[in-house]
Motif scaffolding. Structure first.
Motif, PDB file in Angstrom:
ATOM      1  N   ASN A   1       6.316  -6.031  -1.093  1.00 20.90           N
ATOM      2  CA  ASN A   1       5.431  -6.416   0.014  1.00 20.90           C
ATOM      3  C   ASN A   1       6.190  -7.433   0.842  1.00 20.90           C
TER       4      ASN A   1
ATOM      5  N   GLY B   1       5.675   2.077  -0.757  1.00 23.65           N
ATOM      6  CA  GLY B   1       4.706   2.787  -1.579  1.00 23.65           C
ATOM      7  C   GLY B   1       4.686   2.345  -3.029  1.00 23.65           C
TER       8      GLY B   1
ATOM      9  N   THR C   1      -6.693  -4.336  -1.394  1.00 21.20           N
ATOM     10  CA  THR C   1      -6.110  -3.341  -2.287  1.00 21.20           C
ATOM     11  C   THR C   1      -5.507  -2.190  -1.489  1.00 21.20           C
ATOM     12  N   GLY C   2      -4.602  -1.493  -2.150  1.00 21.04           N
ATOM     13  CA  GLY C   2      -3.941  -0.343  -1.555  1.00 21.04           C
ATOM     14  C   GLY C   2      -2.509  -0.671  -1.174  1.00 21.04           C
ATOM     15  N   ALA C   3      -1.646   0.336  -1.269  1.00 18.89           N
ATOM     16  CA  ALA C   3      -0.255   0.145  -0.884  1.00 18.89           C
ATOM     17  C   ALA C   3      -0.175  -0.133   0.615  1.00 18.89           C
TER      18      ALA C   3
ATOM     19  N   ASN D   1       0.131  -3.244  -4.835  1.00 15.16           N
ATOM     20  CA  ASN D   1      -1.022  -2.616  -4.190  1.00 15.16           C
ATOM     21  C   ASN D   1      -2.282  -3.448  -4.318  1.00 15.16           C
ATOM     22  N   SER D   2      -2.099  -4.724  -4.691  1.00 16.48           N
ATOM     23  CA  SER D   2      -3.238  -5.636  -4.807  1.00 16.48           C
ATOM     24  C   SER D   2      -2.794  -7.023  -4.371  1.00 16.48           C
TER      25      SER D   2
END
Length: 994
Positions: free
Chosen positions: A195, A129, A153-155, A133-134
């Motif tokens: 990530n 989390g 985009t987004g976690a 996020n990108s």
């Protein structure tokens, strides 16, 4: 000519020939000197594991700690997007870094695309989390000037997903000495947030192949023996085996660690080589273990397809040696095989395995494809009546279209329209050649599904339409996709096309494949054999008769395999023509008018009356009829019934109650002596509903003793106390009681007894069989057996042994307890040893009751003809339900994947068997839809709350197993040895058999 490329096939969207990897980074070798996983400065640039290319990082925090990058980790990886032969391994896992200093860093993949085009890039990813996020994806041909394709985009979630980019429209990437793909990361909010990237893959097609048509492409993701492949053993007994998990078909000559002499031919489906020119064959093959025996590839245009191998009828294409590989289990592509261009008419391809002496190797085939030049004569203009490619030509005679990825025009009559994609609609329509335009070939289909995907032209049954689109195999169903034109040519022509009869069983799946896409009508009454997914996916299985688990009715091994193959050819799915889960409206129940409910069910054993019509489709490995009308059910073939009336002095029942726990699962609770996860009800409301159904079922059995399976293993027997209290509230005359045991064994569940004291009395000692009593009865992961003797009011005695053997799940990958492929599943040896231990133990009279009336009952997790059961038969025990069925084993208490069988048994010693009047299953659960159980909340699939109409506090779907009910007249024991008068002549008196 043979060309070796160390690559493996990946089926991505491509205009024609299947994409092949240019470069692939598996991330499986990220081990540090200290044994941990991670990266050092020497790790980059990272060479590709398959193909050629370099991967490196830019603009990242390169702080080193103990010789490894501190914020570039290698956490556990995945097999998502992995090429065949590569396991999960590690991953490339950038972290946010100190001060989130890795925001803005990039992962760069550099490859060469000379003579290549239609580039594809993909990878697996997951994250935390607080990680990036990108993820901006861009390409370049000079390494400096980048074109952004998309910013993801987004976690990222905790589950792996595959990110794919189809760059086939970017012609600037084709035929370049250097191409760069960049993933730029941003938005991390914590230095440890990450990530993860795994199985990074760049693929393309050869420019020379761009105009060729794929006439065959099999990646063995589905069972090839159901798609025209078969094997011929010239010598030896080993077999080619399909591995569903690894998507390959392999031959291993090892038995008990020894190499066995074998010659076995794997034969392809028949190909029609007269349809195309300049065929080119390619195979992806892996070496499992190196050996001296090569693998040989042949073709034949004179083989008759009947199984006898005449070597003179086969021509060698190539020989594959163990030395062609530098590692095990990673496929190598054998390409450029052009000998098939010499064939006219029909022919076959074969793979020959042969081993006589030396070191024997294992071979695995993971893909075979064939391309060719095909003249389709597709006109330049699109208008009704212009030349069109016949549907039967597109479908071909085999299990795949011989013109895959070809652009075609076709005309036909709409037979079913499912164009809406709302609520899981198929997003297309079925069309079929008019009866007068069909080719009369029984092996070619005249229908096809057109996935127009909201193209914008509404069509209706009877419309004559012209379509332009691409031929594709969508999960092994031939479809027209990427539709570019649809034109209405005429209306109201449904009378020019007729439904085709479909009848089960079929001798070969080609009989169903040849109907794919066509309007069909059932020619016979069909039995409903599975309702497991009636609610979740809107589908039921039907067959010509009730299907049984093979090892319920035949011996394991070859008889079981043969019956399973026959079962597979005797089923179809009837579905609601929707995709996804919990789509509304639900299937119509047996009344033919209203939706499914607990009072309007569809039960296994009902029949679907002949004359049901639909469109033949194929998906998820199954042939299915997309319903045009609701089926008409005959419920009289398996009605819901009350329990049989008592016939004897005493009645015994065995009942697996599917996890009755009074400690609610969830909320951090634990159960059993080892603090395992609790099962069963998740709320007090669910527990009340579960108890209501179980109390109704147990009470209606009218049993005097019930052997319960899957009861909470609690130290104070509070679950049994709760059940007995509920029974006494509902049936106050019965005065139920339970046998207290406390904790038994190591699991969260145990076996138990409840009984009615006014009809029977426990006698002797309660006895437990576990590993300490007999090591053959391993209770490390298996419930102990529980013995208790009872005496009837008339003085008859018997000893009941409640059994719950190891289930066929959580299988080991090797060893005697692995699945041996003989139909018995895994842990068979464990169950068999346990059965032998049971027979030894009961002979010792463990309860000290002095009776030879023995009754073994419970959930044996073995079907009637499997080794554990035959071990007990050999020890003299009789299977009471089978004896009651005139000695025939076609009885059942459980259904699994549409096949019925008995996991729950009652076996009696000879003395007791002679006193049994009746033994039968009460079919209240196994034939019912699972969603009619006690649970609340969402239906399976999670998209729809369970309707209130799905629950009733009755006996039906009170568990997943049916109870077994036994009626007996147990004789009173004669006087004991001490109280009987002596024999007048002084001879020994016989020991009472009671």
């Amino acid at each position: 000519m043979r060309v070796l490329l160390t690559v493996a096939t990946l089926a991505l969207s491509a205009p024609a020939f299947a994409s092949q990897p240019i470069a692939y980074w598996a991330q499986n070798d990220n081990e540090l000197v200290d044994g941990g996983n991670g990266f050092t400065p020497a790790s980059f640039p990272m060479p590709a594991d398959v193909g050629n290319g370099s991967l490196y990082l830019i603009n990242f925090n390169d702080e080193v700690q103990n010789g490894a990058y501190r914020f570039i980790q290698s956490f556990a990886g995945s097999t998502s997007n992995a090429l065949p032969g590569f396991g999960s391994g590690g991953s490339l896992s950038p972290q946010g870094g100190a001060g989130n200093s890795n925001n803005g860093m990039s992962i760069v993949m550099e490859v060469e695309t000379t003579d290549l085009q239609d580039i594809q890039v993909s990878w697996a990813q997951r994250g935390t989390g607080t990680g990036f996020n990108s993820r901006e994806f861009a390409w370049s041909v000079d390494g400096s000037n980048y074109t952004v394709v998309e910013t993801d985009t987004g976690a990222l979630g905790s589950s792996w997903s595959v990110q794919e980019y189809d760059l086939s429209a970017v012609s600037a990437l084709n035929d370049q000495p250097n191409v760069y793909f960049r993933i730029t990361l941003d938005g991390a909010s914590n230095q440890n947030g990450n990530n993860r990237f795994d199985n990074l893959l760049v693929s393309a097609i050869n420019a020379d192949d761009a105009d060729r048509i794929t006439v065959y492409d099999n990646d063995f993701s589905a069972d090839p023996f159901n798609q025209g492949w078969y094997q011929v053993n010239v010598s030896g007994n080993e077999r080619w085996e399909w591995d569903e998990g690894f998507n390959n078909i392999s031959f291993a000559p090892f038995v008990g660690g020894q190499c066995q002499s074998n010659e076995s031919w794997l034969i392809s489906p028949r190909f029609d080589f007269s349809r195309q020119q300049d065929e080119r064959l390619a195979l992806d093959i892996a070496r499992g273990f190196p050996g001296d025996n090569p693998l040989e590839i042949y073709y034949s245009d004179s083989y008759n397809g009947e199984g006898d191998i005449d070597p003179a009828a086969w021509q060698l294409i190539t020989v594959i040696e163990s030395d062609d590989f530098n590692q095990n289990n990673v496929p190598v592509r054998f390409d450029g095989l052009e000998q098939l261009q010499n064939i006219e008419g029909y022919g076959y391809v074969a793979v020959r395995f042969s081993y006589d002496s030396g070191d024997c190797g294992t071979w695995r085939i993971s893909a075979m494809d064939m391309t060719a030049n095909v003249d389709l004569n597709t006109p330049d203009e699109f208008f009704c009546g212009a030349p069109a490619t016949p549907i039967h030509f597109i479908q071909g005679e085999g299990f795949q279209s011989p013109v895959q990825n070809a652009f075609v025009h076709l005309e036909g009559i709409v037979t079913g329209s499912f164009q809406s994609t709302q609520d899981g609609g198929l997003g297309g329509f079925f069309m079929q050649m008019a009866d007068a335009e069909q080719d009369g070939n029984p092996f070619t289909s005249e229908g096809i599904f057109v996935h127009d995907n909201n193209f914008g032209r509404s069509v209706y049954p009877g419309d004559v339409v012209r379509v332009a689109g691409i031929v594709q195999e969508q999960f092994s169903e031939t479809q027209i996709r990427n539709v570019s034109d649809v034109e209405l040519c005429a209306a109201n022509h449904l009378d020019r096309v007729s439904p085709v009869y479909v009848e089960l069983p079929v001798e070969d799946f080609i009989e169903l494949e040849s109907l794919e896409g066509m309007w069909v009508e059932t020619a016979q009454d069909l039995v409903v054999t599975d309702v497991f997914n009636a609610v979740r996916f809107g589908e039921i299985y039907v067959s010509s008769e009730r299907l049984f688990q093979p090892t319920q009715v035949v011996a394991p091994g070859e008889p079981s395999r043969a019956l399973q193959a026959a079962n597979d050819r005797d089923r179809l799915i009837i579905d609601n023509a929707k995709t996804g889960a919990n789509r509304l409206p639900l299937l119509t129940g047996a009344d033919g008018m209203n939706e499914l409910s607990a009072s309007n069910p569809i039960r296994a054993g009902y029949t679907v009356n002949a004359g049901f019509q639909g469109l033949m489709g194929f998906s998820f490995g199954e042939y299915r009829v997309r319903a045009l009308t609701d089926p008409e059910f005959d419920t009289s073939t398996n009605p819901r019934e009350d329990a049989e009336r008592r016939r004897g002095q005493v009645r015994i029942a065995s009942f697996n109650v599917e996890n009755l726990f009074t400690t609610l699962q969830g909320s951090g609770s634990s159960c059993g002596p080892n603090n395992l996860s609790c099962r069963g009800a998740g709320s007090f409301s669910e527990l009340e509903r579960q108890l209501a159904k179980l109390v109704s079922a147990i009470g209606e059995t009218d049993a005097d003793v019930v052997a319960l399976v899957e009861v909470e293993n609690d130290a104070d027997d509070s679950t049994l106390a709760t059940l007995v209290s509920a029974l006494n509230d509902a049936y106050p005359r019965d005065n139920w009681a339970y046998i207290a045991t406390g904790w038994l064994g190591t699991d969260a569940i145990k076996n138990a007894y409840i009984y009615r004291p006014r009809r029977v009395s426990p006698i002797g000692d309660i006895a437990v069989l576990d590993s300490s009593v007999d090591p053959g009865f391993d209770t490390s992961r298996q419930r102990p057996a529980l013995a208790q003797s009872f005496e009837t009011n008339s003085g008859g005695r018997f000893t009941a042994v409640n059994v719950h053997l190891r289930a066929k799940a959580s299988c080991p990958s090797s060893g005697a307890n692995a699945d041996q492929g003989d139909g018995q599943g895994c842990w068979n040896e464990w169950r068999t040893l346990s059965a032998a231990a049971l027979a030894r133990w009961i002979e010792t009279d463990p309860t000290n009751a002095g009776t030879v009336n023995h009754l073994l009952l419970g959930d044996f997790n073995a079907y009637a003809m499997e080794d554990p059961m035959t071990t007990l038969y050999d020890a003299g025990y009789l299977n009471l339900a089978i004896e009651d069925n005139n000695g025939e084993p076609d009885v059942y208490s459980y259904t699994f994947f549409g096949q019925a069988g008995s996991l729950d048994h009652a076996l009696a010693s000879p003395s007791l068997a002679a006193q049994v009047l009746n033994a039968s299953y009460w079919q209240i659960n196994s034939d019912e839809i699972p969603a009619f159980n006690y649970t609340e909340g969402s239906l399976p699939g999670g998209f729809l709350d369970k309707p209130a109409s799905f629950y009733q506090p009755d006996v039906f779907r009170s568990s997943d197993h049916d109870p077994l009910i036994i009626d007996m007249n147990v004789r009173r024991c004669p006087p004991g040895l001490n109280s009987r008068p002596a024999h007048p002549r002084g001879r020994p008196l016989p020991v009472p058999q009671c």
